[in-house]
Design a protein around this motif. Structure first.
Motif, PDB file in Angstrom:
ATOM      1  N   GLY A   1       0.809  -1.212   0.000  1.00 51.57           N
ATOM      2  CA  GLY A   1       0.000   0.000   0.000  1.00 51.57           C
ATOM      3  C   GLY A   1       0.838   1.255   0.000  1.00 51.57           C
ATOM      4  N   SER A   2       1.819   1.327  -0.874  1.00 45.21           N
ATOM      5  CA  SER A   2       2.736   2.457  -0.920  1.00 45.21           C
ATOM      6  C   SER A   2       2.559   3.233  -2.217  1.00 45.21           C
ATOM      7  CB  SER A   2       4.185   1.965  -0.805  1.00 45.21           C
ATOM      8  OG  SER A   2       4.336   1.185   0.358  1.00 45.21           O
ATOM      9  N   SER A   3       2.982   4.484  -2.176  1.00 40.35           N
ATOM     10  CA  SER A   3       2.896   5.339  -3.357  1.00 40.35           C
ATOM     11  C   SER A   3       4.290   5.677  -3.873  1.00 40.35           C
ATOM     12  CB  SER A   3       2.153   6.638  -3.026  1.00 40.35           C
ATOM     13  OG  SER A   3       0.777   6.401  -2.839  1.00 40.35           O
ATOM     14  N   VAL A   4       4.357   5.949  -5.157  1.00 42.81           N
ATOM     15  CA  VAL A   4       5.608   6.321  -5.806  1.00 42.81           C
ATOM     16  C   VAL A   4       5.380   7.612  -6.582  1.00 42.81           C
ATOM     17  CG1 VAL A   4       7.405   5.645  -7.447  1.00 42.81           C
ATOM     18  CG2 VAL A   4       6.283   3.899  -6.035  1.00 42.81           C
ATOM     19  N   ILE A   5       6.249   8.584  -6.369  1.00 42.51           N
ATOM     20  CA  ILE A   5       6.238   9.819  -7.153  1.00 42.51           C
ATOM     21  C   ILE A   5       7.553   9.853  -7.912  1.00 42.51           C
ATOM     22  CG2 ILE A   5       6.197  12.342  -7.072  1.00 42.51           C
ATOM     23  CD1 ILE A   5       4.605  12.140  -4.485  1.00 42.51           C
ATOM     24  N   ALA A   6       7.509   9.894  -9.236  1.00 41.05           N
ATOM     25  CA  ALA A   6       8.727   9.771 -10.035  1.00 41.05           C
ATOM     26  C   ALA A   6       8.692  10.721 -11.216  1.00 41.05           C
ATOM     27  CB  ALA A   6       8.895   8.334 -10.527  1.00 41.05           C
ATOM     28  N   SER A   7       9.860  11.226 -11.564  1.00 45.12           N
ATOM     29  CA  SER A   7       9.964  12.162 -12.685  1.00 45.12           C
ATOM     30  C   SER A   7      11.213  11.834 -13.499  1.00 45.12           C
ATOM     31  CB  SER A   7      10.035  13.599 -12.178  1.00 45.12           C
ATOM     32  OG  SER A   7      10.161  14.516 -13.249  1.00 45.12           O
TER      33      SER A   7
ATOM     34  N   VAL B   1      15.764  11.278 -22.285  1.00 42.50           N
ATOM     35  CA  VAL B   1      15.622  10.808 -20.903  1.00 42.50           C
ATOM     36  C   VAL B   1      16.810   9.925 -20.557  1.00 42.50           C
ATOM     37  CG1 VAL B   1      14.239   9.417 -19.329  1.00 42.50           C
ATOM     38  CG2 VAL B   1      13.105  10.936 -20.948  1.00 42.50           C
ATOM     39  N   VAL B   2      17.510  10.260 -19.483  1.00 43.43           N
ATOM     40  CA  VAL B   2      18.675   9.479 -19.082  1.00 43.43           C
ATOM     41  C   VAL B   2      18.468   8.781 -17.743  1.00 43.43           C
ATOM     42  CG1 VAL B   2      20.335  10.827 -20.397  1.00 43.43           C
ATOM     43  CG2 VAL B   2      19.729  11.547 -18.092  1.00 43.43           C
ATOM     44  N   GLY B   3      17.385   9.068 -17.058  1.00 46.96           N
ATOM     45  CA  GLY B   3      17.124   8.415 -15.788  1.00 46.96           C
ATOM     46  C   GLY B   3      15.829   8.895 -15.171  1.00 46.96           C
ATOM     47  N   VAL B   4      15.528   8.391 -13.991  1.00 45.67           N
ATOM     48  CA  VAL B   4      14.304   8.740 -13.270  1.00 45.67           C
ATOM     49  C   VAL B   4      14.655   8.963 -11.808  1.00 45.67           C
ATOM     50  CG1 VAL B   4      11.982   7.983 -12.604  1.00 45.67           C
ATOM     51  CG2 VAL B   4      12.896   7.361 -14.842  1.00 45.67           C
ATOM     52  N   VAL B   5      14.062   9.988 -11.212  1.00 48.86           N
ATOM     53  CA  VAL B   5      14.283  10.273  -9.797  1.00 48.86           C
ATOM     54  C   VAL B   5      12.928  10.341  -9.102  1.00 48.86           C
ATOM     55  CG1 VAL B   5      14.282  12.773 -10.196  1.00 48.86           C
ATOM     56  CG2 VAL B   5      15.384  11.861  -8.151  1.00 48.86           C
ATOM     57  N   GLY B   6      12.869   9.937  -7.832  1.00 46.95           N
ATOM     58  CA  GLY B   6      11.572   9.969  -7.157  1.00 46.95           C
ATOM     59  C   GLY B   6      11.648   9.571  -5.702  1.00 46.95           C
ATOM     60  N   VAL B   7      10.491   9.373  -5.108  1.00 43.94           N
ATOM     61  CA  VAL B   7      10.393   8.936  -3.718  1.00 43.94           C
ATOM     62  C   VAL B   7       9.367   7.815  -3.620  1.00 43.94           C
ATOM     63  CG1 VAL B   7      10.993  11.224  -2.807  1.00 43.94           C
ATOM     64  CG2 VAL B   7       8.601  10.593  -3.066  1.00 43.94           C
ATOM     65  N   ILE B   8       9.544   6.980  -2.601  1.00 45.89           N
ATOM     66  CA  ILE B   8       8.602   5.911  -2.287  1.00 45.89           C
ATOM     67  C   ILE B   8       8.190   6.088  -0.840  1.00 45.89           C
ATOM     68  CG2 ILE B   8       8.241   3.425  -2.109  1.00 45.89           C
ATOM     69  CD1 ILE B   8      10.498   3.081  -4.148  1.00 45.89           C
ATOM     70  N   GLY B   9       6.900   6.101  -0.577  1.00 38.28           N
ATOM     71  CA  GLY B   9       6.426   6.294   0.778  1.00 38.28           C
ATOM     72  C   GLY B   9       5.015   5.791   0.944  1.00 38.28           C
TER      73      GLY B   9
ATOM     74  N   VAL C   1       5.477  16.353  -4.872  1.00 38.78           N
ATOM     75  CA  VAL C   1       5.494  16.370  -6.342  1.00 38.78           C
ATOM     76  C   VAL C   1       6.387  17.487  -6.877  1.00 38.78           C
ATOM     77  CG1 VAL C   1       4.097  16.826  -8.385  1.00 38.78           C
ATOM     78  CG2 VAL C   1       3.306  15.174  -6.690  1.00 38.78           C
ATOM     79  N   PRO C   2       6.213  18.744  -6.465  1.00 38.40           N
ATOM     80  CA  PRO C   2       7.105  19.788  -6.998  1.00 38.40           C
ATOM     81  C   PRO C   2       8.552  19.604  -6.571  1.00 38.40           C
ATOM     82  CG  PRO C   2       5.693  20.679  -5.264  1.00 38.40           C
ATOM     83  CD  PRO C   2       5.172  19.327  -5.584  1.00 38.40           C
ATOM     84  N   MET C   3       8.779  18.988  -5.418  1.00 44.99           N
ATOM     85  CA  MET C   3      10.133  18.725  -4.944  1.00 44.99           C
ATOM     86  C   MET C   3      10.844  17.736  -5.876  1.00 44.99           C
ATOM     87  SD  MET C   3      11.080  17.227  -1.199  1.00 44.99           S
ATOM     88  CE  MET C   3       9.807  18.256  -0.455  1.00 44.99           C
ATOM     89  N   VAL C   4      10.131  16.676  -6.243  1.00 47.11           N
ATOM     90  CA  VAL C   4      10.696  15.687  -7.162  1.00 47.11           C
ATOM     91  C   VAL C   4      10.919  16.312  -8.537  1.00 47.11           C
ATOM     92  CG1 VAL C   4      10.198  13.533  -8.404  1.00 47.11           C
ATOM     93  CG2 VAL C   4       9.734  13.699  -5.947  1.00 47.11           C
ATOM     94  N   ASP C   5       9.960  17.098  -8.991  1.00 47.00           N
ATOM     95  CA  ASP C   5      10.071  17.742 -10.295  1.00 47.00           C
ATOM     96  C   ASP C   5      11.281  18.679 -10.333  1.00 47.00           C
ATOM     97  OD1 ASP C   5       8.849  18.310 -12.955  1.00 47.00           O
ATOM     98  OD2 ASP C   5       8.690  20.330 -12.136  1.00 47.00           O
ATOM     99  N   PHE C   6      11.479  19.453  -9.279  1.00 49.12           N
ATOM    100  CA  PHE C   6      12.609  20.383  -9.223  1.00 49.12           C
ATOM    101  C   PHE C   6      13.935  19.623  -9.219  1.00 49.12           C
ATOM    102  CE2 PHE C   6      15.695  22.958  -6.856  1.00 49.12           C
ATOM    103  CZ  PHE C   6      15.645  24.145  -7.591  1.00 49.12           C
ATOM    104  N   THR C   7      13.991  18.512  -8.497  1.00 49.31           N
ATOM    105  CA  THR C   7      15.216  17.703  -8.468  1.00 49.31           C
ATOM    106  C   THR C   7      15.513  17.141  -9.841  1.00 49.31           C
ATOM    107  OG1 THR C   7      14.750  17.086  -6.165  1.00 49.31           O
ATOM    108  CG2 THR C   7      16.367  15.753  -7.341  1.00 49.31           C
TER     109      THR C   7
END
Length: 346
Positions: free
Chosen positions: A298-304, A313-321, A331-337
């Motif tokens: 039951g976890s969510s992933v936010i990825a950009s 596209v050379v990679g993907v960065v995100g968080v899992i929580g 979401v904006p934090m991941v997008d900015f990174t």
């Protein structure tokens, strides 16, 4: 039950639904009618309970216990994220923290690890960065017979790196064909990646200009092509801050956290999930059972995705929580990174 469009909800239902979701995401606890009654809705507790019942019937809210308040379902979270969430820019402090971490001297791999760490620290989740293995540009290749049907390929990159692989060859391939293939491949590989060399070699073979005989062509097609495909499919995954998932709220849900940590151990599966975000134009959000890997935890992933100077596209960065994470902030934090990594890579 189909997810109802947000426009089909009455203004009263939208207001109550928004307050329940925002309250739950803020505290991690169900929101009761008494709490809603003092939130400025100007509605009686009976009216609020009636709307809560309707939202529950629509599958947007759920009551974990008979006497408890309501919390959003995964369907409700998706409706909120897609139709109601107001995303702000990262704060000055968040932007500064991200830029400072990425600006530290060192190889690009260190910056990628730093991106994963800073996202973990700021979001209190697990930070992840997926880096597709970069194919080196090549300088030389030598094929050495090992046994019938097997040869050792010695690959030397322009950066001085050496990689050895055992490849399948036709069982009765004569030494002259192996030598011819080595010479031909070395000539084609210089200054190219394997995938670029494969395309050039296939085009030459198809045009009939290749000097290779049938046995050598078979070696090139089966060995080199498969080798190149394998190199492109082996992503590097950096995970930081998995311990953040063991917060106070998780103590009552240890089985979910155990499952999540098990999921994180399966790095190839996590990489495959993040790979689904590679083709996205913007940040993607996977909530709970929407992705197979984290369906049980039951976890969510936010990825950009992050891109190089040519827009590739050379990679993907995100968080899992947990599904209750603060989407509007993360979401904006991941997008900015992702944008910052793109500028760094150039």
């Amino acid at each position: 039950m189909p997810n109802p469009p947000i426009t089909e909800l009455t203004t009263r239902a939208r207001d109550i639904f928004r307050l329940v979701v925002e309250g739950y995401l803020s505290t991690g606890q169900p929101v009761g009618s008494k709490t809603l009654a003092v939130s400025g809705l100007n509605l009686s507790p009976a009216s609020i309970r009636s709307v809560l019942h309707d939202l529950e019937h629509l599958g947007l809210l759920a009551a974990p216990h008979t006497s408890a308040g309501r919390m959003p379902t995964e369907v409700g979270l998706r409706l909120f994220v897609d139709g109601m969430m107001q995303v702000a820019e990262p704060t000055h402090a968040e932007r500064t923290a991200i830029e400072r971490q990425l600006a530290a001297p060192g190889p690009i791999e260190a910056a990628l690890a730093a991106a994963s760490s800073v996202l973990s620290d700021l979001s209190a989740c697990a930070g992840v960065v997926m880096v597709p293995r970069r194919e080196p540009r090549l300088q030389h290749l030598q094929l050495v017979a090992l046994s019938p049907g097997k040869a050792l390929a010695v690959l030397v990159g322009e950066d001085g790196g050496i990689e050895n692989r055992v490849v399948d060859v036709p069982a009765h391939l004569p030494p002259s064909a192996l030598e011819a293939a080595s010479n031909y491949l070395s000539a084609q590989l210089v200054g190219r990646t394997l995938s670029e060399a494969v395309r050039a070699i296939r085009a030459e073979i198809a045009s009939g200009k290749s000097a290779l005989d049938a046995a050598s062509r078979d070696l090139v097609e089966r060995g080199l092509a498969l080798w190149s495909e394998d190199a492109l499919k082996r992503p590097v995954l950096i995970v930081r801050g998995a311990s953040n998932l063991l917060d106070d709220a998780a103590i009552t849900d240890l089985e979910r956290v155990r499952q999540l940590l098990d999921d994180l151990e399966s790095k190839q599966s996590v990489a495959e999930l993040l790979d689904a975000a590679r083709e996205a134009d913007a940040t993607r959000i996977f909530i709970g059972a929407e992705n197979r890997l984290f369906a049980l935890s039951g976890s969510s992933v936010i990825a950009s995705p992050y891109r190089d100077r040519e827009g590739r596209v050379v990679g993907v960065v995100g968080v899992i929580g947990p599904t209750r994470l603060n989407y509007a902030r993360v979401v904006p934090m991941v997008d900015f990174t992702a944008h910052s990594l793109g500028k760094l890579i150039g």
